[in-house]
Scaffold this motif. Structure first.
Motif, PDB file in Angstrom:
ATOM      1  N   GLN A 180      35.029  35.686  29.951  1.00  0.00           N
ATOM      2  CA  GLN A 180      34.287  34.666  30.698  1.00  0.00           C
ATOM      3  C   GLN A 180      35.156  33.973  31.742  1.00  0.00           C
ATOM      4  OE1 GLN A 180      30.672  33.485  30.320  1.00  0.00           O
ATOM      5  NE2 GLN A 180      30.884  35.666  29.939  1.00  0.00           N
ATOM      6  N   VAL A 181      36.035  34.771  32.371  1.00  0.00           N
ATOM      7  CA  VAL A 181      36.900  34.259  33.432  1.00  0.00           C
ATOM      8  C   VAL A 181      36.824  35.247  34.602  1.00  0.00           C
ATOM      9  CG1 VAL A 181      39.264  33.665  34.100  1.00  0.00           C
ATOM     10  CG2 VAL A 181      38.502  33.248  31.760  1.00  0.00           C
ATOM     11  N   SER A 182      36.657  34.704  35.809  1.00  0.00           N
ATOM     12  CA  SER A 182      36.578  35.574  36.990  1.00  0.00           C
ATOM     13  C   SER A 182      37.898  36.304  37.210  1.00  0.00           C
ATOM     14  CB  SER A 182      36.261  34.754  38.237  1.00  0.00           C
ATOM     15  OG  SER A 182      35.068  34.065  38.043  1.00  0.00           O
ATOM     16  N   ARG A 183      37.827  37.468  37.817  1.00  0.00           N
ATOM     17  CA  ARG A 183      39.042  38.248  38.074  1.00  0.00           C
ATOM     18  C   ARG A 183      39.052  38.759  39.509  1.00  0.00           C
ATOM     19  NH1 ARG A 183      41.559  40.205  33.753  1.00  0.00           N
ATOM     20  NH2 ARG A 183      42.543  41.939  34.847  1.00  0.00           N
ATOM     21  N   GLU A 184      40.246  38.940  40.027  1.00  0.00           N
ATOM     22  CA  GLU A 184      40.372  39.587  41.338  1.00  0.00           C
ATOM     23  C   GLU A 184      41.224  40.827  41.124  1.00  0.00           C
ATOM     24  OE1 GLU A 184      41.255  37.422  45.248  1.00  0.00           O
ATOM     25  OE2 GLU A 184      43.050  38.608  44.900  1.00  0.00           O
ATOM     26  N   VAL A 185      40.694  41.984  41.519  1.00  0.00           N
ATOM     27  CA  VAL A 185      41.463  43.215  41.309  1.00  0.00           C
ATOM     28  C   VAL A 185      41.583  43.993  42.610  1.00  0.00           C
ATOM     29  CG1 VAL A 185      40.997  43.552  38.852  1.00  0.00           C
ATOM     30  CG2 VAL A 185      39.354  44.374  40.507  1.00  0.00           C
ATOM     31  N   GLU A 186      42.674  44.732  42.693  1.00  0.00           N
ATOM     32  CA  GLU A 186      42.838  45.586  43.865  1.00  0.00           C
ATOM     33  C   GLU A 186      42.635  47.013  43.392  1.00  0.00           C
ATOM     34  OE1 GLU A 186      46.205  44.600  46.476  1.00  0.00           O
ATOM     35  OE2 GLU A 186      46.497  46.762  46.663  1.00  0.00           O
ATOM     36  N   ILE A 187      41.698  47.707  44.012  1.00  0.00           N
ATOM     37  CA  ILE A 187      41.412  49.069  43.569  1.00  0.00           C
ATOM     38  C   ILE A 187      41.669  50.036  44.721  1.00  0.00           C
ATOM     39  CG2 ILE A 187      39.596  50.619  42.740  1.00  0.00           C
ATOM     40  CD1 ILE A 187      38.574  48.417  41.032  1.00  0.00           C
ATOM     41  N   THR A 188      42.488  51.016  44.446  1.00  0.00           N
ATOM     42  CA  THR A 188      42.838  51.987  45.494  1.00  0.00           C
ATOM     43  C   THR A 188      42.494  53.391  45.035  1.00  0.00           C
ATOM     44  OG1 THR A 188      44.702  50.608  46.089  1.00  0.00           O
ATOM     45  CG2 THR A 188      44.749  52.861  46.909  1.00  0.00           C
ATOM     46  N   THR A 189      41.913  54.133  45.920  1.00  0.00           N
ATOM     47  CA  THR A 189      41.715  55.554  45.657  1.00  0.00           C
ATOM     48  C   THR A 189      41.929  56.291  46.949  1.00  0.00           C
ATOM     49  OG1 THR A 189      40.264  55.352  43.822  1.00  0.00           O
ATOM     50  CG2 THR A 189      40.023  57.314  45.061  1.00  0.00           C
ATOM     51  N   ASP A 190      42.544  57.433  46.845  1.00  0.00           N
ATOM     52  CA  ASP A 190      42.829  58.256  48.025  1.00  0.00           C
ATOM     53  C   ASP A 190      43.326  57.387  49.164  1.00  0.00           C
ATOM     54  OD1 ASP A 190      41.967  60.323  46.496  1.00  0.00           O
ATOM     55  OD2 ASP A 190      39.915  60.211  47.250  1.00  0.00           O
ATOM     56  N   ASP A 191      42.444  57.196  50.174  1.00  0.00           N
ATOM     57  CA  ASP A 191      42.926  56.477  51.336  1.00  0.00           C
ATOM     58  C   ASP A 191      42.232  55.128  51.512  1.00  0.00           C
ATOM     59  OD1 ASP A 191      40.535  57.576  51.765  1.00  0.00           O
ATOM     60  OD2 ASP A 191      40.947  58.307  53.784  1.00  0.00           O
ATOM     61  N   GLN A 192      41.579  54.634  50.449  1.00  0.00           N
ATOM     62  CA  GLN A 192      40.898  53.347  50.601  1.00  0.00           C
ATOM     63  C   GLN A 192      41.363  52.343  49.566  1.00  0.00           C
ATOM     64  OE1 GLN A 192      36.823  54.931  50.826  1.00  0.00           O
ATOM     65  NE2 GLN A 192      36.482  53.246  52.263  1.00  0.00           N
TER      66      GLN A 192
END
Ligand code: ADP
Length: 488
Positions: free
Chosen positions: A200-212
């Motif tokens: 019940q806590v907001s999260r910020e994630v960085e998601i990378t795949t291939d070239d994005q």
């Protein structure tokens, strides 16, 4: 009292119902207007006239009873043909009621209008001003477009991973690996969403795949069984960052190459130069006065040139050695390197009857040898470029934002502002050698040292009154200078 069935009953009833309808007419919140059609000679309706209106009419239209009663519609509203003439004629002629909602330009209002027929080709309009409702609805529908107009992906995902909403940008920008057929497919994202529900806590994630690469904010909404997901495509930013990193590395590498070159050149040139110098000096010693005067002069020029070249090469070597000793940064009080510099300069200080004072100086995290070298160069310049008065030099420091700013102030000959930048360039001098000795390396070395510490060096001066050299040192712990594996 009139009895039902008795003569006069009908009149009384009619009176009663007239009153009833009148009262209804008078008290309705809807505006009511009674009209008769106006026909042309061919019997075609061309306009209509208002024959009666209720009090609410004024409130609903803003037109007073005085103006409205008896008015012909086309002239009252200033439009031809009269508003809704076709619809109203249809009702009046067929008896079929009609209801519609419309924007009425002459009054800039929205209305809900019911039209009913009246005897003798008349008709009544019963209408309500719905402007504020329509405007609110417009506002609401504009607001409803807010997430869809967001150029960044916006999604709402249920706790079972179903996509409840995705704006156009989500479909356009989030690639297939993130969600497909209204389901999250990225394992990574699914796990993060699950964690948000769990914690019940907001999260910020960085998601990378291939070239994005995306930054994805998963916003927890307490009590709701869905989360909102906001995405930002940072692929371009990442690319720019990596480009910048590459350029920086390239710059560092080419700088290192250049320094290496200067070092090797000055170091390796020393040896042959020493040979040239010692042999021309030998020539001078042995043959001075034994050849003709021109030969003496030539030998003198050769000795002078060789000596100067040796000085320049030594200076260049000193310059390229700055930062190569791998000197560790440490925490010390800045008075220590200052005292060392003053000690090294004690003879010149005594000879020039200089008065040197300093304020209490702060602790700094820096290279002690290098800071001492900076003090020594600046003070020796202050001693050298003195005016008529004996040199008076004051050293101080003050805090400016994240930096310590040191100042070495003198009462010397000063510097023309147009040369403020030039004097920090290697071998740039403002005077002839016979006026003031030197090669023009001192300030270049100071600049290199201070830059190495992440600081800046500059001068402020008034010609003939004196100069103040300032240098800043960040009051944070800087990164260690790289250990050098180069030979001294
Ligand atoms: P050098 O002292 O060998 O000439 P520097 O690099 O130390 O070389 O100084 C460059 C030039 O800056 C000097 O030649 C001089 O013209 C000017 N300069 C430096 N310090 C002072 C000062 N304190 N007062 C006046 N001029 C100065």
């Amino acid at each position: 009292m009139t009895q039902p069935g008795a003569p006069g009953h009908e009149t009384a009833f009619t009176n009663y119902s007239t009153q009833l309808f009148r009262s209804l007419f008078e008290n309705m919140t809807e505006g009511v207007a009674l009209h008769t059609l106006i026909f042309n000679e061919a019997g075609v309706p061309v306009d209509y006239r208002i024959i009666d209106i209720n009090p609410a009419f004024e409130q609903q239209t803003g037109i007073s009873q005085k103006i409205a009663a008896g008015a012909v519609a086309s002239s009252l509203y200033g439009v031809s043909p009269a508003p809704y003439l076709q619809e109203y004629s249809q009702v009046a002629l067929t008896g079929q009621p009609y209801r519609f909602q419309t924007y009425f330009p002459p009054l800039d209002r929205h209305y809900d209008i019911s039209v009913v027929s009246l005897p003798e080709q008349g008709f009544a309009t019963i209408f309500l001003d719905i402007t504020s409702r329509v405007r609110n609805e417009e506002k609401l529908s504009a607001l409803a477009k807010f997430p869809s107009e967001n150029p960044n992906p916006v999604m709402r995902v249920s706790n079972s991973g179903e996509l409840i909403y995705a704006n156009q940008a989500a479909y356009k920008k989030f690639p297939k690996w993130l969600f497909k057929a209204d389901k999250l497919v990225s394992q990574d994202l699914q796990e993060n969403v699950a964690r948000v529900f769990e914690e019940q806590v907001s999260r910020e994630v960085e998601i990378t795949t291939d070239d994005q690469t995306f930054i994805i904010d998963i916003t927890c909404l307490p009590g709701e069984n869905y989360v909102n997901i906001y995405g930002r495509d940072i692929t371009g930013k990442k690319k720019a960052e990596s480009e910048l990193r590459k350029q920086k590395e390239e710059l560092l590498r080419s700088n290192a190459d250049l320094e290496q070159f200067a070092y090797v050149a000055s170091h390796d040139l020393q040896e042959p130069l020493r040979m040239v110098t010692s042999y021309v000096q030998l020539l001078e010693r042995r043959y001075k006065g034994k050849l003709d005067p021109t030969a003496d002069e030539f030998i003198h020029f050769a000795v002078d040139g060789a000596t100067r070249m040796s000085l320049l090469i030594n200076d260049l070597l000193d310059f390229s050695r700055v930062g190569r000793r791998g000197g560790k940064f440490s925490l010390f009080n800045a008075e220590e390197p200052l005292k060392r510099a003053l000690y090294n300069l004690r003879t010149v200080i005594a000879e020039s009857s200089a008065e040197i004072t300093y304020d209490p100086l702060p602790d700094v995290f820096a290279g002690a040898t290098e800071i001492s070298q900076v003090f020594q160069n600046l003070i020796s310049n202050a001693l050298k470029f003195h005016g008529i008065q004996p040199p008076k030099i004051h050293i101080s420091a003050r805090r400016r934002l994240e930096d310590w700013v040191f100042a070495v102030q003198d009462n010397g000959i000063g510097i023309d502002p147009q040369f403020y930048d030039r004097i920090f360039i290697i071998f740039q001098r403002l005077h002839k050698r016979n006026e003031y000795p030197g090669t023009g390396i001192g300030l270049a070395i100071c600049k290199k040292i201070i830059n190495m510490h992440g600081g800046k060096i500059w001068v402020e001066s008034k010609p003939a009154e004196g100069s103040t050299f300032f240098f800043s040192i960040p009051d944070t712990i800087p990164s260690q200078p790289a250990e050098s594996d180069q030979p001294e």
